[in-house]
Design a protein around this motif. Structure first.
Motif, PDB file in Angstrom:
ATOM      1  N   CYS A  47     -42.633  -5.467-101.653  1.00 13.85           N
ATOM      2  CA  CYS A  47     -43.337  -5.383-102.927  1.00 13.85           C
ATOM      3  C   CYS A  47     -43.996  -4.011-102.991  1.00 13.85           C
ATOM      4  CB  CYS A  47     -44.391  -6.490-102.994  1.00 13.85           C
ATOM      5  SG  CYS A  47     -45.321  -6.569-104.518  1.00 13.85           S
ATOM      6  N   PRO A  48     -43.973  -3.360-104.155  1.00 14.46           N
ATOM      7  CA  PRO A  48     -44.684  -2.079-104.234  1.00 14.46           C
ATOM      8  C   PRO A  48     -46.188  -2.290-104.097  1.00 14.46           C
ATOM      9  CG  PRO A  48     -43.828  -2.714-106.383  1.00 14.46           C
ATOM     10  CD  PRO A  48     -43.320  -3.712-105.396  1.00 14.46           C
ATOM     11  N   GLU A  49     -46.901  -1.237-103.697  1.00 13.80           N
ATOM     12  CA  GLU A  49     -48.347  -1.336-103.526  1.00 13.80           C
ATOM     13  C   GLU A  49     -49.018  -1.741-104.832  1.00 13.80           C
ATOM     14  OE1 GLU A  49     -52.143   1.406-102.115  1.00 13.80           O
ATOM     15  OE2 GLU A  49     -50.142   2.255-102.109  1.00 13.80           O
ATOM     16  N   GLY A  50     -49.963  -2.667-104.721  1.00 14.01           N
ATOM     17  CA  GLY A  50     -50.727  -3.096-105.892  1.00 14.01           C
ATOM     18  C   GLY A  50     -50.575  -4.584-106.161  1.00 14.01           C
ATOM     19  N   ASN A  51     -50.953  -4.963-107.371  1.00 13.93           N
ATOM     20  CA  ASN A  51     -50.914  -6.363-107.785  1.00 13.93           C
ATOM     21  C   ASN A  51     -49.502  -6.777-108.182  1.00 13.93           C
ATOM     22  OD1 ASN A  51     -53.753  -6.792-107.602  1.00 13.93           O
ATOM     23  ND2 ASN A  51     -53.979  -5.606-109.475  1.00 13.93           N
ATOM     24  N   LEU A  79     -49.022 -10.059 -97.523  1.00 11.62           N
ATOM     25  CA  LEU A  79     -49.615 -10.026 -98.855  1.00 11.62           C
ATOM     26  C   LEU A  79     -50.881 -10.873 -98.868  1.00 11.62           C
ATOM     27  CD1 LEU A  79     -46.286 -10.640-100.793  1.00 11.62           C
ATOM     28  CD2 LEU A  79     -47.423  -8.449-100.418  1.00 11.62           C
ATOM     29  N   ALA A  80     -51.840 -10.493 -99.683  1.00 16.96           N
ATOM     30  CA  ALA A  80     -53.091 -11.231 -99.804  1.00 16.96           C
ATOM     31  C   ALA A  80     -53.190 -11.821-101.203  1.00 16.96           C
ATOM     32  CB  ALA A  80     -54.271 -10.303 -99.559  1.00 16.96           C
ATOM     33  N   LEU A  81     -53.722 -13.030-101.289  1.00 11.78           N
ATOM     34  CA  LEU A  81     -53.991 -13.602-102.609  1.00 11.78           C
ATOM     35  C   LEU A  81     -55.075 -12.768-103.271  1.00 11.78           C
ATOM     36  CD1 LEU A  81     -54.082 -17.469-102.109  1.00 11.78           C
ATOM     37  CD2 LEU A  81     -52.392 -16.131-103.348  1.00 11.78           C
ATOM     38  N   ASN A  82     -54.942 -12.517-104.565  1.00  9.14           N
ATOM     39  CA  ASN A  82     -55.991 -11.817-105.295  1.00  9.14           C
ATOM     40  C   ASN A  82     -57.232 -12.686-105.369  1.00  9.14           C
ATOM     41  OD1 ASN A  82     -55.153  -9.172-105.947  1.00  9.14           O
ATOM     42  ND2 ASN A  82     -53.687  -9.988-107.400  1.00  9.14           N
ATOM     43  N   LYS A  83     -58.353 -12.082-105.702  1.00 11.26           N
ATOM     44  CA  LYS A  83     -59.647 -12.773-105.671  1.00 11.26           C
ATOM     45  C   LYS A  83     -59.687 -14.019-106.542  1.00 11.26           C
ATOM     46  CE  LYS A  83     -62.185  -8.710-104.372  1.00 11.26           C
ATOM     47  NZ  LYS A  83     -63.117  -7.678-104.721  1.00 11.26           N
ATOM     48  N   ASN A  84     -58.877 -14.068-107.592  1.00 11.09           N
ATOM     49  CA  ASN A  84     -58.897 -15.247-108.465  1.00 11.09           C
ATOM     50  C   ASN A  84     -58.127 -16.420-107.854  1.00 11.09           C
ATOM     51  OD1 ASN A  84     -56.224 -14.537-108.783  1.00 11.09           O
ATOM     52  ND2 ASN A  84     -56.406 -13.984-110.939  1.00 11.09           N
TER      53      ASN A  84
END
Length: 113
Positions: A47-51, A79-84
């Motif tokens: 996955c590219p960097e970012g969301n 990968l990390a889950l986003n804060k939401n």
């Protein structure tokens, strides 16, 4: 190629008419993830960097297990889950037959800003 299509139709029809029995249900799971620079430097094909939205198809006992499997897969990819913590689970038509154990396949990523 037509033999492969026949094979796919064969297992799907057997599953539909309960000639193949499985305790599992089929789901598509969407995860809102973040790929950090260290991940994209290591494996830019993930996955590219970012969301990004990560989608993955899963055979599992229930929707909760499908979400757990998808989260473990994302974590294993770095990968990390986003804060939401957005996780969406949908019951969907399978593209692969069930196996003896729950499993995930066909992960995809859609980056967003």
């Amino acid at each position: 190629m037509s033999d492969m299509k026949e094979e796919i139709k064969d297992w799907f029809l057997k599953l539909k008419y309960r000639k193949i029995k499985t305790p599992f249900q089929h789901y598509t799971v969407l995860l809102d993830v973040y790929a950090g620079k260290e991940i994209t430097d290591y494996n830019s094909n993930v996955c590219p960097e970012g969301n990004a939205w990560m989608s993955v198809k899963v055979w599992a006992n229930d929707a909760d297990e499908a979400a757990d499997i998808a989260c473990v897969l994302a974590s294993n990819l770095g990968l990390a889950l986003n804060k939401n913590n957005s996780i969406q689970v949908f019951s969907t038509k399978p593209e692969m037959p069930p196996q003896e154990k729950p499993f995930a396949y066909d992960s995809n990523f859609t980056p967003y800003k």
